[in-house]
Design an enzyme around this catalytic site. Structure first.
Site, PDB file in Angstrom:
ATOM      1  N   LYS A   1       5.974-107.970  34.083  1.00 34.24           N
ATOM      2  CA  LYS A   1       5.505-108.154  35.623  1.00 34.24           C
ATOM      3  C   LYS A   1       5.837-109.640  35.714  1.00 34.24           C
ATOM      4  CE  LYS A   1       2.212-106.539  38.547  1.00 34.24           C
ATOM      5  NZ  LYS A   1       1.666-105.129  39.032  1.00 34.24           N
TER       6      LYS A   1
ATOM      7  N   GLY B   1     -12.671 -98.160  50.284  1.00 31.78           N
ATOM      8  CA  GLY B   1     -11.245 -98.734  50.389  1.00 31.78           C
ATOM      9  C   GLY B   1     -10.203 -97.643  51.013  1.00 31.78           C
TER      10      GLY B   1
ATOM     11  N   HIS C   1      -3.555 -98.072  52.033  1.00 33.90           N
ATOM     12  CA  HIS C   1      -2.371 -96.920  51.820  1.00 33.90           C
ATOM     13  C   HIS C   1      -2.660 -95.713  50.867  1.00 33.90           C
ATOM     14  CE1 HIS C   1      -0.302-100.661  53.145  1.00 33.90           C
ATOM     15  NE2 HIS C   1       0.573 -99.790  53.680  1.00 33.90           N
ATOM     16  N   VAL C   2      -3.271 -96.141  49.776  1.00 33.40           N
ATOM     17  CA  VAL C   2      -3.531 -94.962  48.707  1.00 33.40           C
ATOM     18  C   VAL C   2      -5.017 -94.386  49.166  1.00 33.40           C
ATOM     19  CG1 VAL C   2      -4.162 -94.395  46.326  1.00 33.40           C
ATOM     20  CG2 VAL C   2      -2.527 -96.431  46.755  1.00 33.40           C
TER      21      VAL C   2
HETATM   22  P1  NAD Z   1      -4.315-101.529  50.577  1.00 34.58           P
HETATM   23  O1  NAD Z   1      -4.201-103.012  50.625  1.00 34.58           O
HETATM   24  O2  NAD Z   1      -3.508-100.775  51.496  1.00 34.58           O
HETATM   25  O3  NAD Z   1      -5.742-100.896  50.676  1.00 34.58           O
HETATM   26  C1  NAD Z   1      -6.719-101.611  50.152  1.00 34.58           C
HETATM   27  C2  NAD Z   1      -8.144-101.283  51.249  1.00 34.58           C
HETATM   28  O4  NAD Z   1      -9.144-101.934  50.800  1.00 34.58           O
HETATM   29  C3  NAD Z   1      -7.643-101.858  52.684  1.00 34.58           C
HETATM   30  O5  NAD Z   1      -7.805-100.874  53.606  1.00 34.58           O
HETATM   31  C4  NAD Z   1      -8.765-102.985  52.529  1.00 34.58           C
HETATM   32  O6  NAD Z   1      -9.116-103.277  53.805  1.00 34.58           O
HETATM   33  C5  NAD Z   1      -9.940-102.432  51.820  1.00 34.58           C
HETATM   34  N1  NAD Z   1     -10.837-103.269  51.107  1.00 34.58           N
HETATM   35  C6  NAD Z   1     -10.701-104.683  50.730  1.00 34.58           C
HETATM   36  N2  NAD Z   1     -11.695-105.249  50.538  1.00 34.58           N
HETATM   37  C7  NAD Z   1     -12.809-104.160  50.416  1.00 34.58           C
HETATM   38  C8  NAD Z   1     -14.161-104.117  50.131  1.00 34.58           C
HETATM   39  N3  NAD Z   1     -14.741-105.148  49.561  1.00 34.58           N
HETATM   40  N4  NAD Z   1     -14.862-102.799  50.171  1.00 34.58           N
HETATM   41  C9  NAD Z   1     -14.021-101.823  50.853  1.00 34.58           C
HETATM   42  N5  NAD Z   1     -12.882-101.850  51.114  1.00 34.58           N
HETATM   43  C10 NAD Z   1     -12.171-103.032  51.035  1.00 34.58           C
HETATM   44  O7  NAD Z   1      -3.867-101.136  48.902  1.00 34.58           O
HETATM   45  P2  NAD Z   1      -3.345 -99.861  48.161  1.00 34.58           P
HETATM   46  O8  NAD Z   1      -1.689 -99.985  48.062  1.00 34.58           O
HETATM   47  O9  NAD Z   1      -4.051 -98.710  49.098  1.00 34.58           O
HETATM   48  O10 NAD Z   1      -3.778 -99.996  46.735  1.00 34.58           O
HETATM   49  C11 NAD Z   1      -5.456 -99.937  46.601  1.00 34.58           C
HETATM   50  C12 NAD Z   1      -5.657-100.165  45.074  1.00 34.58           C
HETATM   51  O11 NAD Z   1      -4.881 -99.403  44.167  1.00 34.58           O
HETATM   52  C13 NAD Z   1      -5.339-101.659  44.865  1.00 34.58           C
HETATM   53  O12 NAD Z   1      -6.336-101.946  43.905  1.00 34.58           O
HETATM   54  C14 NAD Z   1      -3.853-101.416  44.025  1.00 34.58           C
HETATM   55  O13 NAD Z   1      -3.798-102.336  43.195  1.00 34.58           O
HETATM   56  C15 NAD Z   1      -3.956-100.085  43.447  1.00 34.58           C
HETATM   57  N6  NAD Z   1      -2.833 -99.444  43.092  1.00 34.58           N
HETATM   58  C16 NAD Z   1      -2.128 -99.132  44.320  1.00 34.58           C
HETATM   59  C17 NAD Z   1      -0.848 -98.188  44.139  1.00 34.58           C
HETATM   60  C18 NAD Z   1       0.181 -97.790  45.318  1.00 34.58           C
HETATM   61  O14 NAD Z   1       0.839 -97.101  45.153  1.00 34.58           O
HETATM   62  N7  NAD Z   1      -0.069 -98.547  46.393  1.00 34.58           N
HETATM   63  C19 NAD Z   1      -0.540 -98.015  42.821  1.00 34.58           C
HETATM   64  C20 NAD Z   1      -1.286 -98.300  41.603  1.00 34.58           C
HETATM   65  C21 NAD Z   1      -2.603 -98.951  41.931  1.00 34.58           C
END
Ligand code: NAD
Length: 341
Positions: A80, A176, A179-180
């Protein structure tokens, strides 16, 4: 004692500090383990309150990538990088070019990609200096594959813990809708699950209400929802003694990284009869996609590989049950058996 005793070292192979005055780059590259292949993991840009926090973060995150990549059966190790700076105000092309030069000097021992605070465009600047970069965004976002992994993981958990072949009629509390989370929620809805959702962004909530018939609750109320599955898809470290006491769900299956506030929370969940899908097993869909892209393997094979997350989790659940230990301990052991030589 300042470096080796105070910081999160855990058999890291190599840690490189990069400082470049012209671009202002202050970065750290941590290569945790390359037994299975070149270290791969994203580049985070963050305005760390102290340099020690940045070092600790990159050490912890790079170790996590070794475990995630090993359990996913990928031919890559774990690493990382972090850039110290504010991603909203401090980004320049030169910053990422300087990072690219640093990666080039490492000769491919570490391959970067986007992460929190960085974007495919930033990676395109890295790519002007090195080919050791993945996820340039030409064919999209890894999130849908992360969501697919979560979905097959939830299916495996429901089968193991509730003895059911379908998600029909179950309630899932999704924390949340980014994206995911949104894509995962869409799949859950299509499979007949009822959704209760929380986010700090009201737009995503409105969409979920209309498109997915979701019930919206306050951000803090998500832990109290009468649900079968709790799906953390926002922040890390949401599982602690306090939130576990509030959870009604019997399964935790979500995408967030580092869901357990402390290592002993895995055992606390087990004692409460909650089946925990270990975060680095269930959320590997994105890195599988990025790795295939980097290695030039066909995207048409990615889905089948991501679906194996369901089988892997089924094995982790079964073994944890047999040995009466937490699923997080078993997942660590599965990873270590692959990368420790
Ligand atoms: P993202 O930033 O697109 O989505 C996060 C969402 O959570 C946002 O809509 C945000 O408004 C919301 N949020 C923030 N604080 C909050 C709270 N206190 N309560 C409720 N909602 C809240 O991120 P993502 O890419 O969807 O990733 C989500 C999680 O999954 C992260 O922890 C990330 O590290 C993990 N992750 C993502 C991927 C990927 O492919 N994108 C892969 C592995 C792990």
């Amino acid at each position: 004692a300042f470096i080796f005793n105070e910081l999160n070292f855990d058999n890291h192979e190599q840690v490189v500090f990069v400082s470049e005055a012209k671009s202002g780059l202050k970065g750290i590259i941590a290569i945790h383990n390359t037994t299975l292949g070149p270290a791969m993991g994203g580049c985070r840009m963050w305005d760390y309150a102290s340099e020690a926090l940045a070092v600790n973060d990159v050490l912890r995150l790079s170790r996590g990538m070794t475990y995630k990549n090993a359990v996913a059966g990928l031919p890559i190790g774990g690493g990382k990088s972090v850039i110290i700076g504010n991603p909203k105000t401090d980004k320049t092309p030169a910053l990422f070019e300087a990072l690219g030069e640093a990666l080039e000097r490492l000769g491919g021992r570490y391959v970067t990609a986007e992460d929190v605070g960085t974007s495919p465009q930033d990676m395109a600047h890295v790519a002007t200096k090195t080919r050791y970069v993945a996820g340039l965004g030409d064919n999209g976002d890894p999130s849908p594959y992360t969501a697919l992994g979560c979905f097959v993981g939830a299916q495996a958990a429901v089968k193991h813990h509730l003895g059911r072949d379908s998600l029909e009629g179950l309630t899932v509390a999704v924390q949340g809708l980014g994206h995911v989370g949104y894509d995962y929620a869409r799949r859950l809805h299509a499979a007949g699950a009822k959704l209760v959702v929380a986010d700090i962004e009201t737009q995503a909530l409105e969409r979920a209400r209309h498109e997915l018939a979701a019930t919206v609750v306050d951000v803090d109320a998500i832990y109290d929802v009468q649900a079968d599955i709790y799906a953390p898809c926002a922040l890390g470290a949401t599982l602690n003694a306090n939130t576990i006491a509030r959870l009604k769900a019997r399964i935790v299956a979500g995408a967030a990284n580092n869901q357990l506030a402390t290592a002993d929370v895995g055992e606390m969940l087990r004692q409460k009869g909650v089946l925990y899908a270990p975060d680095f097993v269930i959320n590997a869909g994105g890195i599988i996609k990025v790795c295939y892209e980097y290695l030039g393997k066909p995207e048409s094979d990615v889905e089948a590989h991501v679906r194996e997350i369901g089988d892997t989790l089924a094995e982790v659940f079964a073994r944890a049950g047999r040995e009466a230990v937490s699923t997080s301990v078993v997942a660590d052991q599965v990873a270590q058996a692959r990368f420790k030589r």
